[in-house]
Design a protein around this motif. Structure first.
Motif, PDB file in Angstrom:
ATOM      1  N   ALA A 241      25.157   2.845  15.196  1.00 16.90           N
ATOM      2  CA  ALA A 241      24.322   2.894  16.470  1.00 16.90           C
ATOM      3  C   ALA A 241      24.156   1.532  16.894  1.00 16.90           C
ATOM      4  N   ALA A 242      23.725   0.693  16.077  1.00 11.06           N
ATOM      5  CA  ALA A 242      23.293  -0.803  16.737  1.00 11.06           C
ATOM      6  C   ALA A 242      24.561  -1.479  17.295  1.00 11.06           C
ATOM      7  N   GLU A 243      25.562  -1.318  16.639  1.00 12.62           N
ATOM      8  CA  GLU A 243      26.953  -1.847  17.197  1.00 12.62           C
ATOM      9  C   GLU A 243      27.329  -1.049  18.402  1.00 12.62           C
ATOM     10  N   GLU A 244      26.940   0.156  18.780  1.00 15.83           N
ATOM     11  CA  GLU A 244      27.316   1.024  19.633  1.00 15.83           C
ATOM     12  C   GLU A 244      26.348   0.428  21.051  1.00 15.83           C
ATOM     13  N   ALA A 245      25.052  -0.061  20.681  1.00 12.66           N
ATOM     14  CA  ALA A 245      24.247  -0.406  21.624  1.00 12.66           C
ATOM     15  C   ALA A 245      24.413  -1.966  21.875  1.00 12.66           C
ATOM     16  N   GLY A 246      25.447  -2.490  21.033  1.00 13.66           N
ATOM     17  CA  GLY A 246      25.507  -4.018  21.386  1.00 13.66           C
ATOM     18  C   GLY A 246      24.744  -4.698  20.754  1.00 13.66           C
ATOM     19  N   GLY A 247      24.136  -4.427  19.535  1.00 12.49           N
ATOM     20  CA  GLY A 247      23.043  -5.086  18.922  1.00 12.49           C
ATOM     21  C   GLY A 247      23.704  -5.919  17.847  1.00 12.49           C
TER      22      GLY A 247
ATOM     23  N   GLY B 277      24.216  -7.524  23.867  1.00  6.97           N
ATOM     24  CA  GLY B 277      23.618  -6.376  24.318  1.00  6.97           C
ATOM     25  C   GLY B 277      22.225  -6.233  24.055  1.00  6.97           C
ATOM     26  N   ALA B 278      21.716  -4.905  23.597  1.00  2.00           N
ATOM     27  CA  ALA B 278      20.277  -4.829  23.479  1.00  2.00           C
ATOM     28  C   ALA B 278      19.603  -5.484  22.696  1.00  2.00           C
ATOM     29  N   PRO B 279      18.524  -6.069  23.076  1.00  2.00           N
ATOM     30  CA  PRO B 279      17.693  -7.075  22.214  1.00  2.00           C
ATOM     31  C   PRO B 279      17.026  -6.408  21.444  1.00  2.00           C
ATOM     32  N   ALA B 280      16.520  -5.348  21.548  1.00  2.00           N
ATOM     33  CA  ALA B 280      15.621  -4.498  20.443  1.00  2.00           C
ATOM     34  C   ALA B 280      16.491  -4.192  19.201  1.00  2.00           C
ATOM     35  N   VAL B 281      17.688  -3.760  19.636  1.00  5.78           N
ATOM     36  CA  VAL B 281      18.786  -3.350  18.455  1.00  5.78           C
ATOM     37  C   VAL B 281      19.022  -4.689  17.903  1.00  5.78           C
ATOM     38  N   ARG B 282      19.303  -5.614  18.291  1.00  3.49           N
ATOM     39  CA  ARG B 282      19.819  -6.945  17.843  1.00  3.49           C
ATOM     40  C   ARG B 282      18.656  -7.729  17.067  1.00  3.49           C
TER      41      ARG B 282
ATOM     42  N   ARG C  34      22.165 -12.891   6.393  1.00  3.43           N
ATOM     43  CA  ARG C  34      21.557 -14.392   6.633  1.00  3.43           C
ATOM     44  C   ARG C  34      22.007 -14.993   7.771  1.00  3.43           C
ATOM     45  N   GLY C  35      23.312 -14.700   8.203  1.00  5.36           N
ATOM     46  CA  GLY C  35      23.598 -15.028   9.606  1.00  5.36           C
ATOM     47  C   GLY C  35      22.797 -14.543  10.722  1.00  5.36           C
ATOM     48  N   ALA C  36      22.706 -13.358  10.525  1.00  2.51           N
ATOM     49  CA  ALA C  36      21.895 -12.691  11.911  1.00  2.51           C
ATOM     50  C   ALA C  36      20.342 -12.953  11.848  1.00  2.51           C
ATOM     51  N   ALA C  37      19.847 -13.383  10.672  1.00  4.01           N
ATOM     52  CA  ALA C  37      18.651 -13.862  10.542  1.00  4.01           C
ATOM     53  C   ALA C  37      18.217 -15.159  11.266  1.00  4.01           C
ATOM     54  N   ARG C  38      19.409 -15.988  11.417  1.00  4.81           N
ATOM     55  CA  ARG C  38      19.208 -17.302  12.060  1.00  4.81           C
ATOM     56  C   ARG C  38      18.706 -16.989  13.630  1.00  4.81           C
TER      57      ARG C  38
END
Length: 169
Positions: A79-85, A91-96, A127-131
């Motif tokens: 779902a996060a990927e569908e929302a562009g997270g 995409g969606a900053p809340a999901v990102r 780890r990459g996303a946490a940056r």
């Protein structure tokens, strides 16, 4: 002006999800799972991706079986990927903002299921996303959880004394 008011208006479903999460954190895991499943039935498999992501993310925390937990975490990521997270999208900053936690949860799930290679792959993504996370309480909490999971994976890939890290319940 109306558009600005609509953007500032709270999302009623996210508010309801938050209320159930508070119930879960207060210790009523079974009732929280029942209510979250009711909300899932209400929005359906084709509901808003932000709602599905958030619901599945929290539903995973209420599961007793590690395989069921993994299934809900995979739904949340889809779902996060569908929302562009994904951090790769704009995409969606809340999901990102949830993306590092979603990847971390998947890493923990795979470790508990005895799949350290899959755990490492998702830990690398976390780890990459946490940056991109801020230096606030949430960001620091996710980074601390990443460090704990890194220590548990170690070089041998199996944590000493157990099948994997504890998950917030």
């Amino acid at each position: 002006m109306t558009e600005r008011q609509e953007q500032a208006a709270p999302d009623a479903l996210l508010t309801r999800i938050g209320q159930v999460v508070m119930l879960h954190h207060a210790g009523d895991r079974e009732e929280a799972r029942r209510r979250l499943l009711g909300l899932w039935a209400e929005i359906g498999e084709d509901g808003d991706p932000l709602h599905r992501c958030t619901l599945a993310h929290y539903l995973a925390d209420t599961q007793d079986d590690p395989g069921d937990e993994l299934a809900w975490d995979l739904r949340a990521l889809t779902a996060a990927e569908e929302a562009g997270g994904s951090p790769a999208y704009d995409g969606a900053p809340a999901v990102r903002g949830l993306y590092p936690s979603l990847q971390l949860n998947l890493a923990a799930d795979y470790l508990r299921l005895g799949r350290p290679d899959a755990a490492r792959a998702h830990l690398d993504r976390a780890r990459g996303a946490a940056r991109t996370l801020a230096d606030d309480r949430y960001g620091e909490g996710v980074r601390a959880a990443i460090r704990r999971l890194e220590a548990q994976l170690g070089e041998g890939g199996t944590p000493p004394g157990g099948p994997g890290p504890p998950r917030r319940r």
